[in-house]
Scaffold this motif. Structure first.
Motif, PDB file in Angstrom:
ATOM      1  N   SER A  23     -77.220 -94.294  -1.018  1.00  0.00           N
ATOM      2  CA  SER A  23     -78.413 -95.032  -1.448  1.00  0.00           C
ATOM      3  C   SER A  23     -79.512 -94.032  -1.774  1.00  0.00           C
ATOM      4  O   SER A  23     -80.509 -93.925  -1.080  1.00  0.00           O
ATOM      5  CB  SER A  23     -78.875 -95.989  -0.348  1.00  0.00           C
ATOM      6  OG  SER A  23     -79.104 -95.285   0.859  1.00  0.00           O
ATOM      7  N   ALA A  24     -79.295 -93.302  -2.843  1.00  0.00           N
ATOM      8  CA  ALA A  24     -80.213 -92.218  -3.195  1.00  0.00           C
ATOM      9  C   ALA A  24     -81.348 -92.722  -4.056  1.00  0.00           C
ATOM     10  O   ALA A  24     -81.219 -93.694  -4.796  1.00  0.00           O
ATOM     11  CB  ALA A  24     -79.458 -91.124  -3.940  1.00  0.00           C
ATOM     12  N   ASP A  25     -82.470 -92.058  -3.951  1.00  0.00           N
ATOM     13  CA  ASP A  25     -83.601 -92.318  -4.826  1.00  0.00           C
ATOM     14  C   ASP A  25     -83.519 -91.331  -5.987  1.00  0.00           C
ATOM     15  O   ASP A  25     -83.772 -90.138  -5.807  1.00  0.00           O
ATOM     16  CB  ASP A  25     -84.907 -92.115  -4.051  1.00  0.00           C
ATOM     17  CG  ASP A  25     -86.137 -92.340  -4.932  1.00  0.00           C
ATOM     18  OD1 ASP A  25     -85.958 -92.688  -6.125  1.00  0.00           O
ATOM     19  OD2 ASP A  25     -87.257 -92.149  -4.438  1.00  0.00           O
ATOM     20  N   GLY A  55     -87.687 -92.687  11.634  1.00  0.00           N
ATOM     21  CA  GLY A  55     -88.736 -93.544  11.098  1.00  0.00           C
ATOM     22  C   GLY A  55     -89.358 -93.009   9.830  1.00  0.00           C
ATOM     23  O   GLY A  55     -90.052 -93.741   9.120  1.00  0.00           O
ATOM     24  N   LEU A  56     -89.132 -91.732   9.543  1.00  0.00           N
ATOM     25  CA  LEU A  56     -89.645 -91.140   8.311  1.00  0.00           C
ATOM     26  C   LEU A  56     -88.522 -91.040   7.279  1.00  0.00           C
ATOM     27  O   LEU A  56     -87.388 -90.698   7.621  1.00  0.00           O
ATOM     28  CB  LEU A  56     -90.209 -89.741   8.575  1.00  0.00           C
ATOM     29  CG  LEU A  56     -91.418 -89.659   9.507  1.00  0.00           C
ATOM     30  CD1 LEU A  56     -91.773 -88.199   9.776  1.00  0.00           C
ATOM     31  CD2 LEU A  56     -92.613 -90.391   8.902  1.00  0.00           C
ATOM     32  N   SER A  57     -88.833 -91.363   6.036  1.00  0.00           N
ATOM     33  CA  SER A  57     -87.835 -91.241   4.977  1.00  0.00           C
ATOM     34  C   SER A  57     -87.676 -89.768   4.615  1.00  0.00           C
ATOM     35  O   SER A  57     -88.552 -88.933   4.907  1.00  0.00           O
ATOM     36  CB  SER A  57     -88.259 -92.022   3.736  1.00  0.00           C
ATOM     37  OG  SER A  57     -89.406 -91.416   3.149  1.00  0.00           O
ATOM     38  N   LEU A  63     -90.273 -86.306   4.398  1.00  0.00           N
ATOM     39  CA  LEU A  63     -90.011 -85.072   5.125  1.00  0.00           C
ATOM     40  C   LEU A  63     -89.904 -83.853   4.217  1.00  0.00           C
ATOM     41  O   LEU A  63     -89.945 -82.719   4.693  1.00  0.00           O
ATOM     42  CB  LEU A  63     -88.705 -85.211   5.925  1.00  0.00           C
ATOM     43  CG  LEU A  63     -88.751 -86.227   7.078  1.00  0.00           C
ATOM     44  CD1 LEU A  63     -87.352 -86.484   7.606  1.00  0.00           C
ATOM     45  CD2 LEU A  63     -89.664 -85.731   8.194  1.00  0.00           C
ATOM     46  N   VAL A  64     -89.773 -84.094   2.929  1.00  0.00           N
ATOM     47  CA  VAL A  64     -89.618 -82.988   1.984  1.00  0.00           C
ATOM     48  C   VAL A  64     -90.948 -82.265   1.808  1.00  0.00           C
ATOM     49  O   VAL A  64     -92.016 -82.877   1.725  1.00  0.00           O
ATOM     50  CB  VAL A  64     -89.101 -83.503   0.629  1.00  0.00           C
ATOM     51  CG1 VAL A  64     -89.262 -82.448  -0.458  1.00  0.00           C
ATOM     52  CG2 VAL A  64     -87.645 -83.918   0.741  1.00  0.00           C
ATOM     53  N   PRO A  86     -85.572 -81.185   4.980  1.00  0.00           N
ATOM     54  CA  PRO A  86     -85.641 -80.906   6.417  1.00  0.00           C
ATOM     55  C   PRO A  86     -84.598 -79.870   6.822  1.00  0.00           C
ATOM     56  O   PRO A  86     -83.496 -79.822   6.257  1.00  0.00           O
ATOM     57  CB  PRO A  86     -85.346 -82.271   7.051  1.00  0.00           C
ATOM     58  CG  PRO A  86     -85.781 -83.258   6.034  1.00  0.00           C
ATOM     59  CD  PRO A  86     -85.481 -82.631   4.700  1.00  0.00           C
ATOM     60  N   HIS A  87     -84.925 -79.055   7.798  1.00  0.00           N
ATOM     61  CA  HIS A  87     -84.111 -77.883   8.103  1.00  0.00           C
ATOM     62  C   HIS A  87     -82.753 -78.213   8.699  1.00  0.00           C
ATOM     63  O   HIS A  87     -81.929 -77.317   8.876  1.00  0.00           O
ATOM     64  CB  HIS A  87     -84.881 -76.960   9.060  1.00  0.00           C
ATOM     65  CG  HIS A  87     -85.187 -77.587  10.380  1.00  0.00           C
ATOM     66  ND1 HIS A  87     -86.342 -78.313  10.613  1.00  0.00           N
ATOM     67  CD2 HIS A  87     -84.491 -77.614  11.553  1.00  0.00           C
ATOM     68  CE1 HIS A  87     -86.354 -78.751  11.857  1.00  0.00           C
ATOM     69  NE2 HIS A  87     -85.243 -78.339  12.445  1.00  0.00           N
TER      70      HIS A  87
END
Length: 402
Positions: free
Chosen positions: A268-270, A358-360, A364-365, A377-378
């Motif tokens: 389910s990619a954006d 809770g964060l998309s 986080l990018v 994210p790492h």
């Protein structure tokens, strides 16, 4: 020079059962769009199997030195580089497969290619390696000014192998010379051309951008399939490359090493972010190590360590103790040691991911300031890129693609 080279038709004029050009591409290889590049000590069997799980449709072996492979110069070189007797390399799970050789002798190249021809779908000639070892060994891109020799290398395989010959090469400074070079390779009998859109001088910190316009010019000038190589970091770059070059497929090298799922789509990619799949790198490391353990074919420890450092790179700078442990592991039980490090990395990365619940992923990018590129994210597998020396510390989008 191309004007003195004899003409050879594009269609295969060797053994009748051998398919070439688009028949090879469609019927034998299955019309691949996603191709894993030949990489020294990194596109070995275990990695090819992992790549195929995540969307790779065609893979190349690491570059094999034809002189050493057929000549018996080094004991066990054949077994270490393409182990035929146990049936795994080139076996049902390892197809379609192209075996790549570097060479400067048509006879040595043919002798080596004959050894593997029953265990692959084509044999590729490396005309693109820009490293110092290629200069010393007189192969790769350091043959690109010797067109008669290159013609003979390609044509010898074209006339004498039971499988087709293909070629991977780098561009010249001008479009015109690049196109003439590609046409010469086609005349010699190359049935697929992989065009790396960088010159021989573009390597290391001077890698810079690949020239997709030159790849397009090659595609428009020849009648055989063309794979484009260069400027792929994210899955979304693949569609851009295919559109810009008109190529039949995209070959990825180091970008795929840092993210083994480069060719896979997220469920389910954006699309506005990146449609590609980015899994936790520790999970991929453990999956790869499981493949290594399950094979009869011995995976070189140097390859295993290289993969782990690349896969887990986003976190190794943070988890310095794990980086140190990974570098020090040696001996007969090193695979078990690598598994222990990857398992500990997974525990720490799962912890960090839970803290971000809770964060998309879009939230986080972050943006790398000198390149303008997205940093995930790492705990996720992702590309590695670096600014050119002249651009380091500047707000510039000039950077090194892997």
């Amino acid at each position: 020079m191309p004007g003195i080279l004899p003409h050879s038709p594009t269609a295969v004029d060797g053994p009748k059962q051998k398919l070439g050009g688009y028949e090879l591409y469609r019927t034998v290889l299955g019309s691949p769009k996603f191709v894993v590049a030949p990489m020294v000590d990194q596109s070995e069997l275990a990695w090819r199997l992992l790549a195929r799980r995540y969307g790779a449709e065609l893979a190349y072996t690491p570059m094999i030195n034809a002189k050493m492979f057929a000549g018996g110069v080094h004991k066990n070189y054949q077994e270490q580089n393409f182990n035929i007797p146990n049936g795994e390399e080139g076996g049902p799970l390892d197809r379609p497969l192209i075996v790549q050789f570097c060479a400067n002798s048509p006879d040595q190249l043919l002798a080596s290619a004959k050894v593997v021809e029953a265990h692959c779908d084509a044999v590729d000639i490396n005309l693109g390696c820009p490293q110092d070892i290629a200069r010393k060994g007189h192969y790769g891109s350091f043959l690109q000014d010797e067109w008669q020799l290159i013609y003979n290398l390609v044509h010898t395989l074209h006339r004498n192998l039971a499988v087709p010959v293909t070629a991977k090469f780098r561009v010249f400074e001008t479009v015109e010379k690049t196109v003439e070079y590609a046409k010469m390779l086609e005349r010699a009998g190359a049935q697929i051309l992989t065009c790396h859109g960088r010159t021989r001088e573009q390597r290391g910190h001077n890698t810079g951008l690949a020239d997709w316009a030159k790849i397009r010019a090659v595609k428009e000038a020849v009648s055989v399939p063309v794979f484009a190589n260069g400027n792929i970091l994210y899955h979304s770059d693949i569609a851009r490359c295919l559109e810009a070059t008109g190529a039949d497929g995209v070959m990825a090298a180091e970008a795929q090493l840092y993210n083994a799922t480069l060719f896979a789509l997220a469920p389910s990619a954006d699309p506005a972010f990146d449609a590609g799949l980015h899994l936790p790198h520790a999970d991929l490391a453990l999956e790869y190590l499981s493949i290594v353990q399950g094979l009869k074919t011995r995976t070189p420890i140097s390859a295993v360590k290289g993969h782990l450092f690349k896969l887990m790179r986003p976190a190794l700078a943070r988890e310095k103790d794990l980086r140190e442990r990974l570098g020090k592991i040696k001996g007969a039980a090193c695979i078990e040691g690598y598994i222990e490090v990857a398992e500990e990395m997974k525990r720490r990365m799962d912890r960090d991911a839970r803290e971000a619940e809770g964060l998309s992923i879009e939230e986080l990018v972050t943006i790398e300031p000198t390149t303008g590129l997205k940093v995930l994210p790492h705990w996720l597998a992702q590309p590695y890129f670096r600014p050119l020396p002249s651009e380091a510390g500047q707000n510039s989008c000039t950077y090194t693609f892997m």
